[in-house]
Design an enzyme around this catalytic site. Structure first.
Site, PDB file in Angstrom:
ATOM      1  N   HIS A 188       1.019  -0.752  -0.018  1.00 38.29           N
ATOM      2  CA  HIS A 188       0.061  -0.271  -0.047  1.00 38.29           C
ATOM      3  C   HIS A 188       0.908   1.345   0.275  1.00 38.29           C
ATOM      4  O   HIS A 188       0.399   1.717   0.998  1.00 38.29           O
ATOM      5  CB  HIS A 188      -1.219  -0.190   0.806  1.00 38.29           C
ATOM      6  CG  HIS A 188      -2.266  -1.549   1.025  1.00 38.29           C
ATOM      7  ND1 HIS A 188      -2.389  -2.029  -0.009  1.00 38.29           N
ATOM      8  CD2 HIS A 188      -2.910  -1.799   2.053  1.00 38.29           C
ATOM      9  CE1 HIS A 188      -3.472  -2.319  -0.151  1.00 38.29           C
ATOM     10  NE2 HIS A 188      -3.536  -2.460   1.324  1.00 38.29           N
ATOM     11  N   HIS A 212      -9.550   2.138   0.577  1.00 36.62           N
ATOM     12  CA  HIS A 212      -9.758   0.954   1.230  1.00 36.62           C
ATOM     13  C   HIS A 212     -11.217   1.423   2.030  1.00 36.62           C
ATOM     14  O   HIS A 212     -10.450   1.318   3.182  1.00 36.62           O
ATOM     15  CB  HIS A 212      -8.609   0.956   1.573  1.00 36.62           C
ATOM     16  CG  HIS A 212      -8.143  -0.108   2.042  1.00 36.62           C
ATOM     17  ND1 HIS A 212      -8.366  -1.364   3.529  1.00 36.62           N
ATOM     18  CD2 HIS A 212      -6.933  -0.983   1.688  1.00 36.62           C
ATOM     19  CE1 HIS A 212      -7.978  -2.254   3.654  1.00 36.62           C
ATOM     20  NE2 HIS A 212      -6.641  -2.092   2.236  1.00 36.62           N
ATOM     21  N   GLU A 261     -11.666  -3.996  -2.865  1.00 37.63           N
ATOM     22  CA  GLU A 261     -10.726  -2.472  -3.416  1.00 37.63           C
ATOM     23  C   GLU A 261     -10.405  -2.680  -5.125  1.00 37.63           C
ATOM     24  O   GLU A 261     -10.291  -4.111  -4.574  1.00 37.63           O
ATOM     25  CB  GLU A 261      -9.235  -2.822  -3.006  1.00 37.63           C
ATOM     26  CG  GLU A 261      -9.421  -3.101  -1.356  1.00 37.63           C
ATOM     27  CD  GLU A 261      -8.327  -4.243  -0.457  1.00 37.63           C
ATOM     28  OE1 GLU A 261      -7.046  -3.364  -0.900  1.00 37.63           O
ATOM     29  OE2 GLU A 261      -8.669  -4.143   0.559  1.00 37.63           O
TER      30      GLU A 261
HETATM   31  C1  GLA Z   1      -5.593  -5.234   1.998  1.00 37.68           C
HETATM   32  C2  GLA Z   1      -4.170  -6.398   2.372  1.00 37.68           C
HETATM   33  C3  GLA Z   1      -4.541  -7.321   3.350  1.00 37.68           C
HETATM   34  C4  GLA Z   1      -4.519  -6.089   5.098  1.00 37.68           C
HETATM   35  C5  GLA Z   1      -5.069  -4.606   4.269  1.00 37.68           C
HETATM   36  C6  GLA Z   1      -4.393  -3.758   5.769  1.00 37.68           C
HETATM   37  O1  GLA Z   1      -6.203  -5.414   1.579  1.00 37.68           O
HETATM   38  O2  GLA Z   1      -4.559  -7.211   0.803  1.00 37.68           O
HETATM   39  O3  GLA Z   1      -3.783  -8.781   4.069  1.00 37.68           O
HETATM   40  O4  GLA Z   1      -3.148  -6.168   4.534  1.00 37.68           O
HETATM   41  O5  GLA Z   1      -5.056  -4.031   3.059  1.00 37.68           O
HETATM   42  O6  GLA Z   1      -4.745  -4.086   6.799  1.00 37.68           O
END
Ligand code: GLA
Length: 386
Positions: free
Chosen positions: A140, A214, A351
């Site tokens: 991210h 997100h 997402e």
């Molecule tokens: C995304 C990732 C997850 C986790 C979330 C945040 O969805 O795929 O594994 O890291 O973000 O916690």
């Protein structure tokens, strides 16, 4: 004959009348579409920057609050089948929790949403090293991704929608990514209860990009409950199996006969606890689905429905993939905005994005952005009830 005094009196009466008529027509126009945006102070960052909260509302009473820290949706009120509006996204009521402990609640994610294996990728023979912030991988956008920067906000109200426009200039090599990147994210709410998220970007050097949103949804409106009773659909015939650190293996696997088959609506709880290697790697669903009809542009890609409240969210996107994450890292330690805490699987994320680790997988669609090109993508969350 009229005196100057009489003339002025007549003129001022005429001007007041004119003002009254024009005020009436403006307020009538606003009353007709009732699309509004208001602004208030949300808090101050640790560096003492004032952060504002923008509240977008439509004629039905739907309300979306966004702060210009991380472009975070802090609250989203949608109606249930009885007409009650409740907040359906996980978040905090103060900035310090967003700064210190947020698992990306409601945020804009960039420059690269999702994981890049070992934080490394190569462009034109040059290897770039990114922060390793998730096990042995990059996640991210790094230590201070787009979820933690201050965006430059502006507002727009038209006849059909109300928008918050967020801009950010990410400097060359910020978080290890090449190129000065100009990013613009536009949140728009209309009177059909559609929240559109439009992403635009330009670079001055070849780079990679994968932006997403997100939000964690819990359509029950009660964050002390888990989301296992939500019914989900994902328009995908295949998904990307991962290894133990959640990096795709490169295989594109059919969902048929697996717990990953959401082509027909089923509850998240139905298969989540069955014995399956992929589910054990994610401790539940935390995978990218390969969406169907990738050449169509904006199309239906997923939905989540909560039968008890009747609330529904349908997701439309032009993106090739969707990471469906069932909130498996939530463990009850984070205090919620409802005086409870965020327990295991109390939120679900849909997402929309390109596939994880694309820069290192030749067979995945490209995430490269060249100077002179425009990155433009869109995802729409349509709220409703059944
Ligand atoms: C995304 C990732 C997850 C986790 C979330 C945040 O969805 O795929 O594994 O890291 O973000 O916690």
């Amino acid at each position: 004959m009229l005196s100057i005094f009489d003339l002025m009196k007549k003129l001022s009466f005429f001007l007041i009348l004119l003002q009254y008529v024009s005020c009436q027509s403006i307020s009538k126009k606003n009353n007709m579409n009732q699309l509004k945006i208001s602004k208030e102070i949300f808090g101050k960052t640790k560096e003492n920057t004032t952060i504002h909260k923008f509240i977008l509302t439509n004629k039905n009473g739907m309300e979306v609050s966004v702060i210009n820290f991380g472009g975070i949706i802090t609250s989203l009120k949608s109606r249930n089948s009885k007409g009650n509006y409740e907040d359906v996204v996980l978040g905090f009521d103060n900035l310090s929790q967003y700064e210190d402990e947020s698992p990306y609640f409601g945020a804009i994610i960039g420059r690269y949403g999702n994981r890049i294996a070992e934080g490394k990728f190569t462009l034109d023979g040059k290897t770039y090293n990114l922060a390793v912030n998730n096990d042995i991988n990059h996640l991210h956008g790094g230590l201070k991704g787009f979820d933690k920067v201050v965006w430059d906000p502006s507002q727009e109200v038209t006849d059909s929608m109300v928008s918050l426009i967020l801009k950010y200039k990410s400097e060359d090599m910020e978080e290890g990514y090449p190129g000065n990147l100009k990013v613009k994210v536009t949140y728009s709410l209309d009177n059909n209860d559609e929240l559109s998220v439009r992403y635009e970007a330009e670079t001055d050097k070849k780079t990679i990009i994968n932006l997403t949103q997100h939000s964690y949804f819990n359509l029950s409106g009660d964050f002390s409950k888990d989301i296992l009773d939500h019914e989900v659909t994902i328009e995908a015939d295949s998904f990307l199996p991962v290894g133990s650190t959640l990096i795709p293996t490169g295989e594109i696997r059919s969902v048929k006969g697996t717990p990953f088959d959401f082509r027909y609506s089923k509850t998240i709880g139905e298969d989540i606890n069955i014995s399956n290697k992929q589910l054990s790697y994610g401790n539940g669903y935390d995978h990218c689905w390969v969406l169907n009809n990738q050449d169509v542009g904006l199309r239906t890609v997923a939905s989540a429905y909560h039968p008890k409240s009747g609330r529904l969210v349908e997701v439309y996107s032009d993106q090739p993939g969707i990471q469906f994450y069932s909130g498996n890292f939530l463990d009850g330690k984070l205090k919620s905005k409802q005086d409870s805490s965020y327990g295991f699987r109390s939120g679900l994320c849909l997402e929309t994005q390109h596939y994880p680790n694309s820069p290192n997988e030749k067979n995945f669609p490209s995430v490269t952005l060249n100077p002179g090109e425009k990155y433009r993508t869109q995802t729409v969350f349509k709220f409703g009830y059944k």
